[in-house]
Design a protein around this motif. Structure first.
Motif, PDB file in Angstrom:
ATOM      1  N   VAL A 164       2.748  26.342  -6.305  1.00 26.56           N
ATOM      2  CA  VAL A 164       3.058  27.618  -5.665  1.00 26.56           C
ATOM      3  C   VAL A 164       4.263  27.565  -4.733  1.00 26.56           C
ATOM      4  O   VAL A 164       4.644  28.578  -4.162  1.00 26.56           O
ATOM      5  N   GLN A 165       4.868  26.392  -4.526  1.00 28.41           N
ATOM      6  CA  GLN A 165       6.087  26.231  -3.733  1.00 28.41           C
ATOM      7  C   GLN A 165       5.951  26.721  -2.295  1.00 28.41           C
ATOM      8  O   GLN A 165       6.925  27.122  -1.659  1.00 28.41           O
ATOM      9  N   VAL A 166       4.733  26.744  -1.805  1.00 26.43           N
ATOM     10  CA  VAL A 166       4.464  27.008  -0.395  1.00 26.43           C
ATOM     11  C   VAL A 166       3.157  26.292  -0.085  1.00 26.43           C
ATOM     12  O   VAL A 166       2.329  26.077  -0.975  1.00 26.43           O
ATOM     13  N   SER A 167       2.975  25.903   1.151  1.00 23.19           N
ATOM     14  CA  SER A 167       1.729  25.249   1.521  1.00 23.19           C
ATOM     15  C   SER A 167       0.635  26.300   1.698  1.00 23.19           C
ATOM     16  O   SER A 167       0.698  27.111   2.633  1.00 23.19           O
ATOM     17  N   PRO A 168      -0.376  26.328   0.815  1.00 26.88           N
ATOM     18  CA  PRO A 168      -1.442  27.343   0.934  1.00 26.88           C
ATOM     19  C   PRO A 168      -2.424  26.958   2.036  1.00 26.88           C
ATOM     20  O   PRO A 168      -3.385  26.231   1.815  1.00 26.88           O
ATOM     21  N   THR A 169      -2.175  27.471   3.212  1.00 30.48           N
ATOM     22  CA  THR A 169      -2.958  27.072   4.379  1.00 30.48           C
ATOM     23  C   THR A 169      -4.183  27.940   4.605  1.00 30.48           C
ATOM     24  O   THR A 169      -4.962  27.698   5.529  1.00 30.48           O
TER      25      THR A 169
ATOM     26  N   SER B 234     -14.878  15.603   6.237  1.00 31.48           N
ATOM     27  CA  SER B 234     -15.202  17.014   6.346  1.00 31.48           C
ATOM     28  C   SER B 234     -15.460  17.623   4.967  1.00 31.48           C
ATOM     29  O   SER B 234     -15.003  17.111   3.944  1.00 31.48           O
ATOM     30  N   ALA B 235     -16.178  18.750   4.961  1.00 34.49           N
ATOM     31  CA  ALA B 235     -16.508  19.412   3.702  1.00 34.49           C
ATOM     32  C   ALA B 235     -16.082  20.874   3.764  1.00 34.49           C
ATOM     33  O   ALA B 235     -16.132  21.508   4.819  1.00 34.49           O
ATOM     34  N   ALA B 236     -15.664  21.392   2.607  1.00 30.44           N
ATOM     35  CA  ALA B 236     -15.391  22.826   2.455  1.00 30.44           C
ATOM     36  C   ALA B 236     -16.549  23.434   1.683  1.00 30.44           C
ATOM     37  O   ALA B 236     -17.045  22.838   0.710  1.00 30.44           O
ATOM     38  N   LEU B 237     -16.982  24.628   2.082  1.00 36.32           N
ATOM     39  CA  LEU B 237     -18.178  25.244   1.518  1.00 36.32           C
ATOM     40  C   LEU B 237     -17.864  26.641   1.000  1.00 36.32           C
ATOM     41  O   LEU B 237     -17.059  27.364   1.586  1.00 36.32           O
ATOM     42  N   ALA B 238     -18.541  27.042  -0.093  1.00 32.18           N
ATOM     43  CA  ALA B 238     -18.348  28.400  -0.616  1.00 32.18           C
ATOM     44  C   ALA B 238     -19.528  28.792  -1.483  1.00 32.18           C
ATOM     45  O   ALA B 238     -19.832  28.103  -2.467  1.00 32.18           O
ATOM     46  N   PHE B 239     -20.209  29.882  -1.129  1.00 29.11           N
ATOM     47  CA  PHE B 239     -21.240  30.435  -2.001  1.00 29.11           C
ATOM     48  C   PHE B 239     -20.580  31.247  -3.113  1.00 29.11           C
ATOM     49  O   PHE B 239     -19.451  31.736  -2.966  1.00 29.11           O
ATOM     50  N   PHE B 240     -21.299  31.398  -4.227  1.00 28.00           N
ATOM     51  CA  PHE B 240     -20.857  32.278  -5.295  1.00 28.00           C
ATOM     52  C   PHE B 240     -21.322  33.696  -4.980  1.00 28.00           C
ATOM     53  O   PHE B 240     -22.324  33.892  -4.291  1.00 28.00           O
ATOM     54  N   PRO B 241     -20.600  34.708  -5.462  1.00 26.42           N
ATOM     55  CA  PRO B 241     -20.957  36.089  -5.130  1.00 26.42           C
ATOM     56  C   PRO B 241     -22.381  36.438  -5.550  1.00 26.42           C
ATOM     57  O   PRO B 241     -22.803  36.127  -6.666  1.00 26.42           O
ATOM     58  N   ASN B 242     -23.144  37.053  -4.630  1.00 27.71           N
ATOM     59  CA  ASN B 242     -24.507  37.515  -4.903  1.00 27.71           C
ATOM     60  C   ASN B 242     -25.363  36.431  -5.561  1.00 27.71           C
ATOM     61  O   ASN B 242     -26.082  36.679  -6.524  1.00 27.71           O
TER      62      ASN B 242
ATOM     63  N   ILE C 194      -9.241  26.559  -5.224  1.00 28.10           N
ATOM     64  CA  ILE C 194      -9.170  25.578  -4.145  1.00 28.10           C
ATOM     65  C   ILE C 194      -7.710  25.371  -3.764  1.00 28.10           C
ATOM     66  O   ILE C 194      -6.847  25.213  -4.619  1.00 28.10           O
ATOM     67  N   THR C 195      -7.435  25.370  -2.467  1.00 26.76           N
ATOM     68  CA  THR C 195      -6.080  25.126  -2.000  1.00 26.76           C
ATOM     69  C   THR C 195      -5.821  23.633  -1.866  1.00 26.76           C
ATOM     70  O   THR C 195      -6.728  22.843  -1.605  1.00 26.76           O
ATOM     71  N   ASN C 196      -4.554  23.259  -2.030  1.00 29.88           N
ATOM     72  CA  ASN C 196      -4.096  21.894  -1.766  1.00 29.88           C
ATOM     73  C   ASN C 196      -2.812  22.008  -0.949  1.00 29.88           C
ATOM     74  O   ASN C 196      -1.718  22.037  -1.508  1.00 29.88           O
ATOM     75  N   PRO C 197      -2.937  22.140   0.377  1.00 30.01           N
ATOM     76  CA  PRO C 197      -1.759  22.393   1.212  1.00 30.01           C
ATOM     77  C   PRO C 197      -0.689  21.321   1.114  1.00 30.01           C
ATOM     78  O   PRO C 197       0.498  21.630   1.069  1.00 30.01           O
ATOM     79  N   GLY C 198      -1.087  20.053   1.093  1.00 26.11           N
ATOM     80  CA  GLY C 198      -0.112  18.973   1.061  1.00 26.11           C
ATOM     81  C   GLY C 198       0.697  18.923  -0.221  1.00 26.11           C
ATOM     82  O   GLY C 198       1.865  18.510  -0.219  1.00 26.11           O
ATOM     83  N   ASP C 199       0.107  19.352  -1.316  1.00 24.46           N
ATOM     84  CA  ASP C 199       0.760  19.312  -2.627  1.00 24.46           C
ATOM     85  C   ASP C 199       1.383  20.653  -3.001  1.00 24.46           C
ATOM     86  O   ASP C 199       1.946  20.791  -4.080  1.00 24.46           O
ATOM     87  N   GLN C 200       1.284  21.647  -2.121  1.00 23.51           N
ATOM     88  CA  GLN C 200       1.795  22.993  -2.392  1.00 23.51           C
ATOM     89  C   GLN C 200       1.300  23.507  -3.748  1.00 23.51           C
ATOM     90  O   GLN C 200       2.061  23.954  -4.588  1.00 23.51           O
ATOM     91  N   SER C 201      -0.009  23.431  -3.921  1.00 20.59           N
ATOM     92  CA  SER C 201      -0.585  23.836  -5.204  1.00 20.59           C
ATOM     93  C   SER C 201      -1.940  24.494  -5.007  1.00 20.59           C
ATOM     94  O   SER C 201      -2.558  24.398  -3.945  1.00 20.59           O
ATOM     95  N   MET C 202      -2.389  25.166  -6.063  1.00 16.32           N
ATOM     96  CA  MET C 202      -3.718  25.772  -6.144  1.00 16.32           C
ATOM     97  C   MET C 202      -4.439  25.174  -7.340  1.00 16.32           C
ATOM     98  O   MET C 202      -3.829  24.920  -8.387  1.00 16.32           O
TER      99      MET C 202
ATOM    100  N   ARG D 197     -12.952  28.983  -2.587  1.00 10.89           N
ATOM    101  CA  ARG D 197     -13.545  30.308  -2.786  1.00 10.89           C
ATOM    102  C   ARG D 197     -13.967  30.427  -4.249  1.00 10.89           C
ATOM    103  O   ARG D 197     -13.254  29.970  -5.152  1.00 10.89           O
ATOM    104  N   ALA D 198     -15.098  31.066  -4.489  1.00 13.75           N
ATOM    105  CA  ALA D 198     -15.530  31.333  -5.857  1.00 13.75           C
ATOM    106  C   ALA D 198     -14.757  32.517  -6.418  1.00 13.75           C
ATOM    107  O   ALA D 198     -14.345  33.419  -5.679  1.00 13.75           O
ATOM    108  N   THR D 199     -14.542  32.512  -7.730  1.00 12.54           N
ATOM    109  CA  THR D 199     -13.903  33.656  -8.365  1.00 12.54           C
ATOM    110  C   THR D 199     -14.849  34.854  -8.315  1.00 12.54           C
ATOM    111  O   THR D 199     -16.060  34.706  -8.158  1.00 12.54           O
ATOM    112  N   ALA D 200     -14.293  36.044  -8.479  1.00 13.11           N
ATOM    113  CA  ALA D 200     -15.105  37.258  -8.376  1.00 13.11           C
ATOM    114  C   ALA D 200     -16.201  37.305  -9.424  1.00 13.11           C
ATOM    115  O   ALA D 200     -17.288  37.846  -9.179  1.00 13.11           O
ATOM    116  N   ASP D 201     -15.945  36.730 -10.619  1.00  8.48           N
ATOM    117  CA  ASP D 201     -16.950  36.749 -11.684  1.00  8.48           C
ATOM    118  C   ASP D 201     -17.911  35.571 -11.609  1.00  8.48           C
ATOM    119  O   ASP D 201     -18.831  35.455 -12.428  1.00  8.48           O
ATOM    120  N   GLY D 202     -17.719  34.678 -10.643  1.00 15.36           N
ATOM    121  CA  GLY D 202     -18.606  33.543 -10.469  1.00 15.36           C
ATOM    122  C   GLY D 202     -18.451  32.446 -11.498  1.00 15.36           C
ATOM    123  O   GLY D 202     -19.248  31.507 -11.532  1.00 15.36           O
TER     124      GLY D 202
END
Length: 356
Positions: free
Chosen positions: A300-305, A219-227, A277-285, A267-272
């Motif tokens: 982050v000590q929580v699973s970022p789902t 599977s792939a995760a997708l994200a456009f940059f703002p504008n 990117i989340t890593n749920p299994g590793d509880q990290s960003m 997700r792209a940052t606001a400034d592009g």
């Protein structure tokens, strides 16, 4: 097919205060948060009016029953409001990035745009001919456009002009697609759509002629940059992130970073200038530089789902499970932090529903 509950999704002059330590790369996270009674506003006033004096960090939606709560206060000292008043007949709430509005599905009616303003919601504005019960709803980076996909009807729609003048700008029959999409991304102008299917990523330009962009291992995760017409493609199986320069560029997507096992949402940052990117299994960003490919990891000590953009710049909701604390991740200057909002007590008050 099991229906997916997929809704992907600036508070001006919001002062940010967080007690405790900074969140550092590969280091511990601050867990400071308020332990105030979450129904305190209701106790004082009997209705949401007592909440108006608190700044609104954003919103949290729930699916069963459909509901919406505001996150009140500041990071590190925030609480969840009582359920907000929703229009009658709402069956699902999909919060747009920045949370100035939500797309709501309604019983026996077309979806509608519902403005959000503090601790109240605006009148729902119908989107004529929009798919009534799509399998997923995916927003563009700043919420100007959205993709609706309904497998049973073999249709994919792009809604442009959000939130003020919503209209269908693309309506495609997907019955001839080699593979039905699992996920999607759309540019802010609504002109470009990327679809993720098992093993491949496809582009859908305005003419609707689908063409393959690249193969992926799963599977792939997708994200456009703002504008922008540029997008990031994360191959979850291979642990690699690519940069796609848009349909005008005939070359293959360029490899940006690799050896990143456990990739989740992107997700792209606001400034592009980068990607979160989340890593749920590793509880990290992870943060990846869009130009350099530099990778930084933050525990982050929580699973970022999830990775839902809140009103403030580069502030995200990364975890929201009923009965558990809601976690917020954000950047403040050169530092990033993660704090939680205590879990809501859902037994004391029920949502108020008003007619359309």
């Amino acid at each position: 097919m099991k229906r997916l509950a997929l809704c992907q999704v600036p508070l001006a002059a919001c002062a940010l205060f967080v007690s405790g330590g900074f969140l550092t790369a590969d280091g511990p996270v601050s867990r400071d948060g308020s332990v105030a009674d979450l129904n305190e506003p209701a106790k004082k006033s009997g209705d949401p009016a007592g909440m108006i004096s608190r700044p609104v960090l954003g919103y949290v939606a729930q699916s069963r029953p459909p509901g919406l709560r505001a996150i009140l206060g500041v990071p590190g000292a925030a609480v969840l409001s009582v359920p907000l008043v929703l229009p009658g007949g709402v069956t699902r709430v999909c919060l747009a990035p920045g949370q100035a509005y939500a797309l709501v599905e309604r019983r026996e009616d077309v979806p509608a745009v519902m403005p959000l303003n503090g601790v109240s919601v605006g009148k729902a504005v119908p989107i004529p001919a929009a798919l009534q019960t799509p399998d997923f709803v995916v927003f563009s980076p700043t919420g100007q456009s959205a993709v609706l996909y309904w497998m049973a009807a073999s249709r994919l729609q792009v809604i442009g002009g959000l939130p003020g003048v919503p209209r269908i700008v693309m309506d495609i029959d997907t019955s001839a697609f080699a593979e039905q999409p699992q996920d999607a991304a759309v540019s802010d102008d609504g002109a470009l759509v990327l679809l993720a299917s098992p093993g491949a990523v496809y582009e859908v330009p305005p003419g609707g002629l689908v063409k393959q962009v690249m193969s992926v291992s799963s599977s792939a995760a997708l994200a456009f940059f703002p504008n922008s017409s540029q997008a990031a493609i994360a191959d979850r199986g291979a642990g690699s992130v690519y940069l796609w320069l848009g349909s005008a560029d005939t070359s293959s997507p360029a490899l940006l970073a690799t050896d990143l096992a456990g990739l989740g949402a992107v997700r792209a940052t606001a400034d592009g200038q980068g990607l979160w990117i989340t890593n749920p299994g590793d509880q990290s960003m992870l943060w990846i530089g869009a130009r350099t490919g530099e990778v930084r990891k933050f525990n982050v000590q929580v699973s970022p789902t999830r990775l839902d953009r809140l009103p403030a710049t580069d502030m995200f909701l990364i975890s929201s499970v009923p009965g558990q604390p809601t976690w917020i991740f954000f950047r403040q200057g050169d530092d990033v932090r993660a704090v939680f909002v205590p879990a809501a007590n859902v037994s004391r008050r029920r949502p108020i529903v008003r007619p359309l």
